[in-house]
Design a protein around this motif. Structure first.
Motif, PDB file in Angstrom:
ATOM      1  N   ALA A  93       2.730  -7.459  10.956  1.00  0.00           N
ATOM      2  CA  ALA A  93       3.117  -7.971  10.059  1.00  0.00           C
ATOM      3  C   ALA A  93       4.658  -7.602   9.523  1.00  0.00           C
ATOM      4  CB  ALA A  93       2.201  -7.590   8.671  1.00  0.00           C
ATOM      5  N   ASN A  94       5.427  -8.522   9.210  1.00  0.00           N
ATOM      6  CA  ASN A  94       6.943  -8.280   8.923  1.00  0.00           C
ATOM      7  C   ASN A  94       7.170  -7.148   7.767  1.00  0.00           C
ATOM      8  OD1 ASN A  94       8.031 -10.399  10.612  1.00  0.00           O
ATOM      9  ND2 ASN A  94       8.330 -11.622   8.967  1.00  0.00           N
ATOM     10  N   ASP A  95       6.149  -7.168   6.950  1.00  0.00           N
ATOM     11  CA  ASP A  95       6.648  -5.850   6.021  1.00  0.00           C
ATOM     12  C   ASP A  95       6.647  -4.611   6.693  1.00  0.00           C
ATOM     13  OD1 ASP A  95       3.883  -6.200   6.414  1.00  0.00           O
ATOM     14  OD2 ASP A  95       3.306  -5.745   4.250  1.00  0.00           O
ATOM     15  N   ILE A  96       5.629  -4.442   7.891  1.00  0.00           N
ATOM     16  CA  ILE A  96       5.642  -3.162   8.546  1.00  0.00           C
ATOM     17  C   ILE A  96       6.964  -3.176   9.704  1.00  0.00           C
ATOM     18  CG2 ILE A  96       4.512  -1.590  10.132  1.00  0.00           C
ATOM     19  CD1 ILE A  96       1.982  -2.550   8.651  1.00  0.00           C
ATOM     20  N   LEU A  97       7.103  -4.320  10.479  1.00  0.00           N
ATOM     21  CA  LEU A  97       7.742  -4.409  11.420  1.00  0.00           C
ATOM     22  C   LEU A  97       9.383  -4.446  11.291  1.00  0.00           C
ATOM     23  CD1 LEU A  97       7.904  -5.424  14.609  1.00  0.00           C
ATOM     24  CD2 LEU A  97       8.079  -7.511  13.860  1.00  0.00           C
ATOM     25  N   LEU A  98       9.648  -5.090   9.754  1.00  0.00           N
ATOM     26  CA  LEU A  98      10.952  -4.883   9.326  1.00  0.00           C
ATOM     27  C   LEU A  98      11.426  -3.877   8.530  1.00  0.00           C
ATOM     28  CD1 LEU A  98      11.671  -8.842   9.650  1.00  0.00           C
ATOM     29  CD2 LEU A  98      11.999  -7.073  11.346  1.00  0.00           C
ATOM     30  N   LYS A  99      10.369  -2.988   7.902  1.00  0.00           N
ATOM     31  CA  LYS A  99      10.678  -2.035   7.072  1.00  0.00           C
ATOM     32  C   LYS A  99      11.873  -1.250   7.073  1.00  0.00           C
ATOM     33  CE  LYS A  99       7.957   1.098   3.977  1.00  0.00           C
ATOM     34  NZ  LYS A  99       6.780   1.853   3.816  1.00  0.00           N
ATOM     35  N   ALA A 100      12.631  -1.039   6.192  1.00  0.00           N
ATOM     36  CA  ALA A 100      13.990  -0.375   6.445  1.00  0.00           C
ATOM     37  C   ALA A 100      13.423   1.192   6.296  1.00  0.00           C
ATOM     38  CB  ALA A 100      15.012  -0.827   5.278  1.00  0.00           C
ATOM     39  N   ASP A 101      12.637   1.541   5.204  1.00  0.00           N
ATOM     40  CA  ASP A 101      12.182   2.841   4.877  1.00  0.00           C
ATOM     41  C   ASP A 101      11.222   3.345   5.957  1.00  0.00           C
ATOM     42  OD1 ASP A 101      13.583   2.595   2.563  1.00  0.00           O
ATOM     43  OD2 ASP A 101      12.023   1.794   1.433  1.00  0.00           O
ATOM     44  N   THR A 102      11.112   4.681   5.763  1.00  0.00           N
ATOM     45  CA  THR A 102      10.211   5.503   6.627  1.00  0.00           C
ATOM     46  C   THR A 102       8.638   4.855   6.386  1.00  0.00           C
ATOM     47  OG1 THR A 102      11.462   7.220   5.985  1.00  0.00           O
ATOM     48  CG2 THR A 102       9.174   7.861   7.167  1.00  0.00           C
ATOM     49  N   LEU A 103       7.820   4.711   7.602  1.00  0.00           N
ATOM     50  CA  LEU A 103       6.602   4.323   7.452  1.00  0.00           C
ATOM     51  C   LEU A 103       5.648   5.135   7.085  1.00  0.00           C
ATOM     52  CD1 LEU A 103       6.467   2.320  11.145  1.00  0.00           C
ATOM     53  CD2 LEU A 103       7.020   1.461   8.991  1.00  0.00           C
ATOM     54  N   SER A 104       4.448   4.561   6.399  1.00  0.00           N
ATOM     55  CA  SER A 104       3.679   5.509   5.833  1.00  0.00           C
ATOM     56  C   SER A 104       2.507   5.714   7.159  1.00  0.00           C
ATOM     57  CB  SER A 104       2.710   4.730   4.762  1.00  0.00           C
ATOM     58  OG  SER A 104       2.017   3.532   5.196  1.00  0.00           O
ATOM     59  N   ASP A 105       1.812   6.796   6.801  1.00  0.00           N
ATOM     60  CA  ASP A 105       0.614   7.142   8.129  1.00  0.00           C
ATOM     61  C   ASP A 105       0.233   5.884   8.389  1.00  0.00           C
ATOM     62  OD1 ASP A 105       1.663   9.659   8.079  1.00  0.00           O
ATOM     63  OD2 ASP A 105       0.011  10.417   7.301  1.00  0.00           O
ATOM     64  N   GLU A 106      -0.379   5.244   7.579  1.00  0.00           N
ATOM     65  CA  GLU A 106      -1.058   3.919   7.927  1.00  0.00           C
ATOM     66  C   GLU A 106      -0.320   3.038   8.514  1.00  0.00           C
ATOM     67  OE1 GLU A 106      -4.135   0.977   5.360  1.00  0.00           O
ATOM     68  OE2 GLU A 106      -3.679   2.698   4.510  1.00  0.00           O
ATOM     69  N   GLU A 107       0.859   2.606   7.789  1.00  0.00           N
ATOM     70  CA  GLU A 107       1.820   1.681   8.736  1.00  0.00           C
ATOM     71  C   GLU A 107       2.170   2.118  10.136  1.00  0.00           C
ATOM     72  OE1 GLU A 107       4.080  -0.043   4.753  1.00  0.00           O
ATOM     73  OE2 GLU A 107       4.825   1.750   5.579  1.00  0.00           O
ATOM     74  N   LYS A 109       0.268   4.042  12.100  1.00  0.00           N
ATOM     75  CA  LYS A 109      -0.906   3.736  12.819  1.00  0.00           C
ATOM     76  C   LYS A 109      -0.970   2.290  13.201  1.00  0.00           C
ATOM     77  CE  LYS A 109      -3.769   7.428  11.342  1.00  0.00           C
ATOM     78  NZ  LYS A 109      -4.752   7.898  10.129  1.00  0.00           N
ATOM     79  N   THR A 110      -0.713   1.275  12.303  1.00  0.00           N
ATOM     80  CA  THR A 110      -0.646  -0.075  12.780  1.00  0.00           C
ATOM     81  C   THR A 110       0.527  -0.190  13.797  1.00  0.00           C
ATOM     82  OG1 THR A 110      -1.493  -0.684  10.603  1.00  0.00           O
ATOM     83  CG2 THR A 110      -0.363  -2.377  11.608  1.00  0.00           C
ATOM     84  N   MET A 111       1.609   0.490  13.689  1.00  0.00           N
ATOM     85  CA  MET A 111       2.710   0.049  14.462  1.00  0.00           C
ATOM     86  C   MET A 111       2.238   0.432  16.082  1.00  0.00           C
ATOM     87  SD  MET A 111       5.458  -1.548  14.036  1.00  0.00           S
ATOM     88  CE  MET A 111       6.895  -0.785  14.677  1.00  0.00           C
ATOM     89  N   GLU A 112       1.506   1.761  15.859  1.00  0.00           N
ATOM     90  CA  GLU A 112       1.182   2.410  17.187  1.00  0.00           C
ATOM     91  C   GLU A 112       0.265   1.517  18.008  1.00  0.00           C
ATOM     92  OE1 GLU A 112       0.353   6.460  16.458  1.00  0.00           O
ATOM     93  OE2 GLU A 112       2.456   6.811  16.209  1.00  0.00           O
ATOM     94  N   ARG A 113      -0.273   0.453  17.300  1.00  0.00           N
ATOM     95  CA  ARG A 113      -1.284  -0.497  18.310  1.00  0.00           C
ATOM     96  C   ARG A 113      -0.694  -1.255  18.991  1.00  0.00           C
ATOM     97  NH1 ARG A 113      -6.232  -1.274  17.285  1.00  0.00           N
ATOM     98  NH2 ARG A 113      -5.921  -3.648  17.297  1.00  0.00           N
ATOM     99  N   HIS A 114       0.765  -1.279  19.018  1.00  0.00           N
ATOM    100  CA  HIS A 114       1.342  -2.610  19.710  1.00  0.00           C
ATOM    101  C   HIS A 114       1.430  -2.576  21.277  1.00  0.00           C
ATOM    102  CE1 HIS A 114       4.981   0.154  19.643  1.00  0.00           C
ATOM    103  NE2 HIS A 114       5.180  -0.708  20.845  1.00  0.00           N
ATOM    104  N   PRO A 115       1.184  -1.169  21.746  1.00  0.00           N
ATOM    105  CA  PRO A 115       1.094  -1.203  23.375  1.00  0.00           C
ATOM    106  C   PRO A 115      -0.441  -1.804  23.794  1.00  0.00           C
ATOM    107  CG  PRO A 115       1.724   1.062  22.611  1.00  0.00           C
ATOM    108  CD  PRO A 115       1.329  -0.091  21.451  1.00  0.00           C
ATOM    109  N   LEU A 116      -1.308  -1.479  22.865  1.00  0.00           N
ATOM    110  CA  LEU A 116      -2.783  -1.840  23.102  1.00  0.00           C
ATOM    111  C   LEU A 116      -2.695  -3.326  23.069  1.00  0.00           C
ATOM    112  CD1 LEU A 116      -5.497  -0.565  23.909  1.00  0.00           C
ATOM    113  CD2 LEU A 116      -5.980  -0.632  21.464  1.00  0.00           C
ATOM    114  N   ILE A 117      -2.233  -4.070  22.014  1.00  0.00           N
ATOM    115  CA  ILE A 117      -2.082  -5.415  21.711  1.00  0.00           C
ATOM    116  C   ILE A 117      -1.536  -6.038  22.834  1.00  0.00           C
ATOM    117  CG2 ILE A 117      -1.548  -7.240  19.968  1.00  0.00           C
ATOM    118  CD1 ILE A 117      -1.576  -4.919  17.712  1.00  0.00           C
ATOM    119  N   GLY A 118      -0.451  -5.632  22.972  1.00  0.00           N
ATOM    120  CA  GLY A 118       0.301  -6.227  24.223  1.00  0.00           C
ATOM    121  C   GLY A 118      -0.486  -6.460  25.689  1.00  0.00           C
TER     122      GLY A 118
END
Ligand SMILES: [Fe+2]
Length: 242
Positions: A93-107, A109-118
């Protein structure tokens, strides 16, 4: 069964079905290229920053592979994998992908799913295992502290180890909403300090030789695609968001 096991099983089934297929090798290669370039176009539609980044990473990875003695054809295949290495981000989701601030732990973890999704998307399209592996493992670290599998050293496919260094160099030298770009020298230092920890030392050595031998090695950024960041100070020791 965890995600990686299920991917491996699915992958084996696909491989078996390919063995029984009647397509020639050149047909398969053409089809692979067509599929991967179509996905690269979809990344361009979804997120121009990731697309431009992927093009630069593909160029760096191809140069590095050629420098390391890979054939023109193998280096081109690596460039194709690099073009879609962040394909999984198109489902974040854009609110995580384009977030300008530091990601929370949960965010994070979501970002770290991208190699698996790809990798899952590519498996679904029957592309050659080389591309799937390269995408799946491009965030593994030499010391085993990467993701998604925590592979260590030479357990990580060489293609993914090359891609990791090319990827990190581009992120370090790029402007992002959450950071300013590092200079070539500062990025060089970051790669050196991560050698043997995050990165394969042999690949870092090859990359730095290439970097030092070419005055205009670093590719230009399309800054207009990215909002300028004047507020954020980026320290050389800050973690990199890939
Ligand atoms: Fe990535």
């Amino acid at each position: 069964m965890n995600n990686i096991d299920s991917i491996t099983n699915l992958y084996t089934r696909k491989e078996r079905s390919l063995l029984g297929g009647k397509q020639s090798r050149s047909d398969r290669e053409r089809e692979n290229k067509h599929i991967l370039l179509s996905f690269a176009n979809s990344i361009q539609e979804r997120d121009i920053v990731t697309y431009d980044h992927s093009r630069r990473v593909a160029t760096y990875a191809q140069r590095l592979a050629r420098y390391a003695g890979w054939s023109r054809r193998d280096a081109r295949d690596l460039a194709l994998a690099a073009l879609v290495h962040d394909l999984g981000k198109t489902w974040i989701a854009n609110d995580i992908l384009l977030k300008a601030d530091t990601l929370s732990d949960e965010e994070r973890k979501t970002m770290e799913r991208h190699p698996l999704i790809g990798a899952r998307i590519l498996i679904g399209c029957d592309v050659h295992p080389f591309y799937v592996e390269t995408v799946l493992y491009h965030h593994e670290a030499w010391d085993g502290r990467g993701y998604p599998s925590g592979l260590k050293g030479e357990e990580i496919p060489l293609s993914a180890r090359i891609l990791t260094v090319a990827d990190v160099y581009d992120v370090l030298t790029s402007q992002r909403p959450y950071k300013a770009p590092l200079s070539k020298d500062a990025a060089r230092e970051r790669l050196l300090s991560g050698s043997g920890a995050s990165f394969d030392p042999m690949i870092v050595r090859a990359f730095l030789s290439l970097l030092d031998s070419q005055a205009h090695f670093t590719l230009p950024q399309r800054l207009c695609a990215i909002p300028s960041t004047t507020k954020t100070t980026y320290h050389a020791a800050s973690p990199v968001r890939l």
